[in-house]
Design a protein around this motif. Structure first.
Motif, PDB file in Angstrom:
ATOM      1  N   VAL A  72      -2.724  -5.885  -3.015  1.00 11.32           N
ATOM      2  CA  VAL A  72      -2.443  -5.640  -1.604  1.00 11.32           C
ATOM      3  C   VAL A  72      -2.095  -4.172  -1.426  1.00 11.32           C
ATOM      4  CG1 VAL A  72      -1.655  -8.005  -1.191  1.00 11.32           C
ATOM      5  CG2 VAL A  72      -0.004  -6.254  -1.887  1.00 11.32           C
ATOM      6  N   SER A  73      -2.282  -3.666  -0.211  1.00 12.44           N
ATOM      7  CA  SER A  73      -2.056  -2.241   0.052  1.00 12.44           C
ATOM      8  C   SER A  73      -1.108  -2.057   1.229  1.00 12.44           C
ATOM      9  CB  SER A  73      -3.387  -1.538   0.347  1.00 12.44           C
ATOM     10  OG  SER A  73      -4.243  -1.588  -0.780  1.00 12.44           O
ATOM     11  N   PHE A  74      -0.166  -1.126   1.060  1.00 15.15           N
ATOM     12  CA  PHE A  74       0.841  -0.841   2.074  1.00 15.15           C
ATOM     13  C   PHE A  74       0.700   0.585   2.592  1.00 15.15           C
ATOM     14  CE2 PHE A  74       3.054  -4.213  -0.274  1.00 15.15           C
ATOM     15  CZ  PHE A  74       3.654  -4.939   0.743  1.00 15.15           C
ATOM     16  N   CYS A  75       1.149   0.786   3.821  1.00 14.19           N
ATOM     17  CA  CYS A  75       1.387   2.124   4.338  1.00 14.19           C
ATOM     18  C   CYS A  75       2.611   2.030   5.244  1.00 14.19           C
ATOM     19  CB  CYS A  75       0.180   2.664   5.100  1.00 14.19           C
ATOM     20  SG  CYS A  75      -0.257   1.737   6.585  1.00 14.19           S
ATOM     21  N   GLY A  76       3.106   3.174   5.706  1.00 13.85           N
ATOM     22  CA  GLY A  76       4.303   3.165   6.546  1.00 13.85           C
ATOM     23  C   GLY A  76       5.449   3.885   5.872  1.00 13.85           C
ATOM     24  N   ASP A  77       6.597   3.875   6.501  1.00 10.10           N
ATOM     25  CA  ASP A  77       7.746   4.647   6.025  1.00 10.10           C
ATOM     26  C   ASP A  77       8.922   3.773   5.637  1.00 10.10           C
ATOM     27  OD1 ASP A  77       6.462   7.126   6.498  1.00 10.10           O
ATOM     28  OD2 ASP A  77       6.936   6.963   8.628  1.00 10.10           O
ATOM     29  N   SER A  78       8.675   2.507   5.369  1.00  7.38           N
ATOM     30  CA  SER A  78       9.759   1.613   4.979  1.00  7.38           C
ATOM     31  C   SER A  78       9.866   1.561   3.462  1.00  7.38           C
ATOM     32  CB  SER A  78       9.514   0.217   5.569  1.00  7.38           C
ATOM     33  OG  SER A  78      10.641  -0.607   5.348  1.00  7.38           O
ATOM     34  N   PHE A  79       9.916   0.377   2.860  1.00  7.18           N
ATOM     35  CA  PHE A  79      10.187   0.291   1.425  1.00  7.18           C
ATOM     36  C   PHE A  79       9.029   0.751   0.555  1.00  7.18           C
ATOM     37  CE2 PHE A  79       9.172  -3.968   3.101  1.00  7.18           C
ATOM     38  CZ  PHE A  79       8.062  -4.321   2.357  1.00  7.18           C
ATOM     39  N   ALA A  80       7.793   0.482   0.954  1.00  6.97           N
ATOM     40  CA  ALA A  80       6.656   0.761   0.078  1.00  6.97           C
ATOM     41  C   ALA A  80       6.428   2.254  -0.139  1.00  6.97           C
ATOM     42  CB  ALA A  80       5.384   0.125   0.641  1.00  6.97           C
ATOM     43  N   CYS A  81       6.841   3.092   0.818  1.00  7.38           N
ATOM     44  CA  CYS A  81       6.575   4.528   0.677  1.00  7.38           C
ATOM     45  C   CYS A  81       7.323   5.136  -0.504  1.00  7.38           C
ATOM     46  CB  CYS A  81       6.943   5.258   1.968  1.00  7.38           C
ATOM     47  SG  CYS A  81       8.717   5.316   2.311  1.00  7.38           S
ATOM     48  N   SER A  82       8.374   4.461  -0.975  1.00 10.16           N
ATOM     49  CA  SER A  82       9.161   4.988  -2.096  1.00 10.16           C
ATOM     50  C   SER A  82       8.637   4.552  -3.457  1.00 10.16           C
ATOM     51  CB  SER A  82      10.620   4.538  -1.956  1.00 10.16           C
ATOM     52  OG  SER A  82      10.727   3.127  -2.068  1.00 10.16           O
ATOM     53  N   TRP A  83       7.640   3.668  -3.486  1.00  8.08           N
ATOM     54  CA  TRP A  83       7.126   3.198  -4.766  1.00  8.08           C
ATOM     55  C   TRP A  83       6.300   4.296  -5.423  1.00  8.08           C
ATOM     56  CZ3 TRP A  83       5.052  -2.049  -2.504  1.00  8.08           C
ATOM     57  CH2 TRP A  83       6.144  -2.824  -2.106  1.00  8.08           C
ATOM     58  N   PRO A  84       6.632   4.690  -6.651  1.00  8.31           N
ATOM     59  CA  PRO A  84       5.956   5.835  -7.281  1.00  8.31           C
ATOM     60  C   PRO A  84       4.602   5.508  -7.892  1.00  8.31           C
ATOM     61  CG  PRO A  84       7.616   4.960  -8.766  1.00  8.31           C
ATOM     62  CD  PRO A  84       7.739   4.179  -7.482  1.00  8.31           C
ATOM     63  N   LYS A  85       4.310   4.234  -8.091  1.00  8.10           N
ATOM     64  CA  LYS A  85       3.082   3.846  -8.777  1.00  8.10           C
ATOM     65  C   LYS A  85       2.118   3.140  -7.828  1.00  8.10           C
ATOM     66  CE  LYS A  85       4.525   4.949 -13.032  1.00  8.10           C
ATOM     67  NZ  LYS A  85       3.833   5.887 -13.952  1.00  8.10           N
TER      68      LYS A  85
END
Length: 235
Positions: A72-85
């Motif tokens: 699955v793919s995320f975008c936005g400025d919530s939790f997923a933006c901080s994932w480094p991998k």
């Protein structure tokens, strides 16, 4: 209930997209579901909640052969933006995210509830998602666990029909910091609703998320268009 392409339900259409996109997930054709309207009524009676229409559609679409791991793919400025991998198909594993990207692609562990009848489904669901001291009474509060992504437990809210997430560490915070009693359905529901971590508006959106690979903006619980993504990330 919405149907597309003749008698094909929305849920079945999304599952067919996933089967074409990820053929390695199952080798045999999908069998029709054996769950009847009476079976769904039995499930609702046992849970004490009505099943949202998109989820009913999904349960009656076909038999899913066990749990799946989907990308699955995320975008936005919530939790997923901080994932480094981000997951790389080329390397069949996680790699560092490039300096400029739309958002991370990660594995979603999609849990399927097994059962050929309403009674079997309900028994399995209650056995697997029963309340215990280290896991609050999510099911009793009206939340069915759908899976996990990057440490976030993902639930279908039977009351609103939306999809809500909570990090596994957030469960600890719920009980220790928030003071929620683990077996109080009222306190668990109130806490989950107040967190406002609803990433999808309904189960059809969830199916689009796990089946198509479209980018999900977890802040706004929507799927940006290609033009919006290009304007936002590559302008």
């Amino acid at each position: 209930m919405e149907r597309l392409e003749g008698h094909m339900t929305v849920a079945k259409q999304y599952l067919d997209i996933l089967k074409e996109r990820e053929p390695q997930l199952w080798r045999e054709p999908l069998e029709n579901s054996s769950l009847t309207e009476q079976d769904l009524a039995d499930i609702e009676a046992g849970l004490g909640y009505a099943l949202p229409a998109p989820y009913r559609d999904f349960l009656q679409s076909c038999k899913i052969p066990g749990d799946l791991i989907v990308l699955v793919s995320f975008c936005g400025d919530s939790f997923a933006c901080s994932w480094p991998k981000t997951y790389s198909r080329e390397y069949s594993g996680y790699v560092d995210r490039p300096d400029q990207d739309i958002g991370p692609t990660v594995e979603f562990e999609w849990h399927m509830i097994q059962g050929n009848t309403g009674a079997e489904f309900l028994k399995t669901l209650k056995r697997e998602q029963a309340a215990r001291e280290e896991c609050p009474c999510f099911l009793e509060a009206g939340f069915i666990r759908l899976g996990e992504v990057y440490g976030y437990w993902t639930y279908l809210d039977l009351v609103s029909g939306g999809i809500v997430t909570i990090h596994e560490e957030g469960v600890y915070d719920m009980m220790i910091v928030g003071g929620v009693t683990w077996n109080s359905r009222e306190e668990v529901r109130r806490y989950m609703e107040s967190n406002e971590l609803y990433i999808c508006n309904n189960f059809y959106d969830f199916l689009r998320f796990v089946c198509t690979g479209d980018y999900l903006d977890e802040d706004e619980a929507r799927f940006p268009t290609k033009e919006e993504l290009e304007a936002e990330y590559f302008a």
